[in-house]
Design a protein around this motif. Structure first.
Motif, PDB file in Angstrom:
ATOM      1  N   GLU A  87     -14.923   8.391 -10.795  1.00 45.40           N
ATOM      2  CA  GLU A  87     -15.224   9.834 -10.800  1.00 45.40           C
ATOM      3  C   GLU A  87     -16.182  10.197 -11.932  1.00 45.40           C
ATOM      4  OE1 GLU A  87     -14.609  12.195  -8.498  1.00 45.40           O
ATOM      5  OE2 GLU A  87     -13.888  10.450  -7.385  1.00 45.40           O
ATOM      6  N   LYS A  88     -15.958   9.632 -13.114  1.00 45.18           N
ATOM      7  CA  LYS A  88     -16.828   9.896 -14.262  1.00 45.18           C
ATOM      8  C   LYS A  88     -18.252   9.415 -13.988  1.00 45.18           C
ATOM      9  CE  LYS A  88     -16.827   7.303 -18.064  1.00 45.18           C
ATOM     10  NZ  LYS A  88     -16.542   6.710 -19.377  1.00 45.18           N
ATOM     11  N   ARG A  89     -18.372   8.215 -13.455  1.00 41.83           N
ATOM     12  CA  ARG A  89     -19.701   7.656 -13.212  1.00 41.83           C
ATOM     13  C   ARG A  89     -20.413   8.342 -12.051  1.00 41.83           C
ATOM     14  NH1 ARG A  89     -20.029   1.361 -14.750  1.00 41.83           N
ATOM     15  NH2 ARG A  89     -19.156   1.524 -16.843  1.00 41.83           N
ATOM     16  N   LYS A  90     -19.664   8.809 -11.060  1.00 44.53           N
ATOM     17  CA  LYS A  90     -20.292   9.593  -9.984  1.00 44.53           C
ATOM     18  C   LYS A  90     -20.929  10.853 -10.553  1.00 44.53           C
ATOM     19  CE  LYS A  90     -17.556   8.417  -5.892  1.00 44.53           C
ATOM     20  NZ  LYS A  90     -16.579   8.960  -4.913  1.00 44.53           N
ATOM     21  N   LYS A  91     -20.177  11.544 -11.413  1.00 46.83           N
ATOM     22  CA  LYS A  91     -20.704  12.767 -12.034  1.00 46.83           C
ATOM     23  C   LYS A  91     -21.964  12.456 -12.832  1.00 46.83           C
ATOM     24  CE  LYS A  91     -16.314  15.201 -12.334  1.00 46.83           C
ATOM     25  NZ  LYS A  91     -15.217  15.627 -13.219  1.00 46.83           N
ATOM     26  N   GLU A  92     -21.943  11.370 -13.608  1.00 44.01           N
ATOM     27  CA  GLU A  92     -23.118  10.974 -14.390  1.00 44.01           C
ATOM     28  C   GLU A  92     -24.292  10.641 -13.472  1.00 44.01           C
ATOM     29  OE1 GLU A  92     -21.849   7.671 -16.795  1.00 44.01           O
ATOM     30  OE2 GLU A  92     -20.577   8.936 -18.057  1.00 44.01           O
ATOM     31  N   PHE A  93     -24.002   9.946 -12.370  1.00 45.96           N
ATOM     32  CA  PHE A  93     -25.052   9.576 -11.428  1.00 45.96           C
ATOM     33  C   PHE A  93     -25.717  10.820 -10.858  1.00 45.96           C
ATOM     34  CE2 PHE A  93     -26.486   8.784  -7.069  1.00 45.96           C
ATOM     35  CZ  PHE A  93     -27.381   7.750  -7.282  1.00 45.96           C
ATOM     36  N   TYR A  94     -24.921  11.774 -10.386  1.00 42.55           N
ATOM     37  CA  TYR A  94     -25.478  12.994  -9.796  1.00 42.55           C
ATOM     38  C   TYR A  94     -26.185  13.859 -10.827  1.00 42.55           C
ATOM     39  CZ  TYR A  94     -23.007  12.026  -5.436  1.00 42.55           C
ATOM     40  OH  TYR A  94     -22.569  11.456  -4.271  1.00 42.55           O
TER      41      TYR A  94
END
Length: 120
Positions: free
Chosen positions: A82-89
């Motif tokens: 979830e953290k990395r998805k947010k960073e990716f977006y």
């Protein structure tokens, strides 16, 4: 394991552990590498390694067993994803889209490429 870029070393330590969790090298309730192990392997100050591990504890990715070390929480993988998805977006995708626009790559071409229809 090696430290290799301009980001702070403690951030890289945290990411090394996160990557081990994401690729299932570290599973829930397994012991994470200690600050001393990191300091010996990466040739860094133990306080620097501790700072990276502390971040993961604060995020709910690791927990401490008194006298035994740090262990992976049951929800660690989910938290990291979830953290990395947010960073990716927030960080990566806008840069990709900017570059695509500069290169005159259409939305349709991007979608087609993502779906595997193109290999340019």
């Amino acid at each position: 394991m090696e430290v290799k870029d301009d980001r702070p070393i403690y951030i890289q330590v945290a990411e090394i552990i996160e990557n081990q969790i994401l690729n299932d090298s570290l599973l829930p309730n397994e012991r994470a590498p200690s600050t001393n192990e990191f300091s010996n392997i990466l040739e860094i100050n133990p306080a620097t390694a501790r700072k990276g591990i502390t971040i993961l504890v604060e995020e709910g990715i690791l927990y401490k067993k008194r006298g035994m070390g740090m262990y992976v929480t049951d929800d660690a993988k989910k938290i990291i994803i979830e953290k990395r998805k947010k960073e990716f977006y927030r960080e990566t995708l806008p840069e990709i889209l900017k570059e695509a626009k500069r290169l005159e790559i259409s939305e349709e071409d991007l979608i087609d490429y993502i779906r595997g229809g193109r290999n340019d």
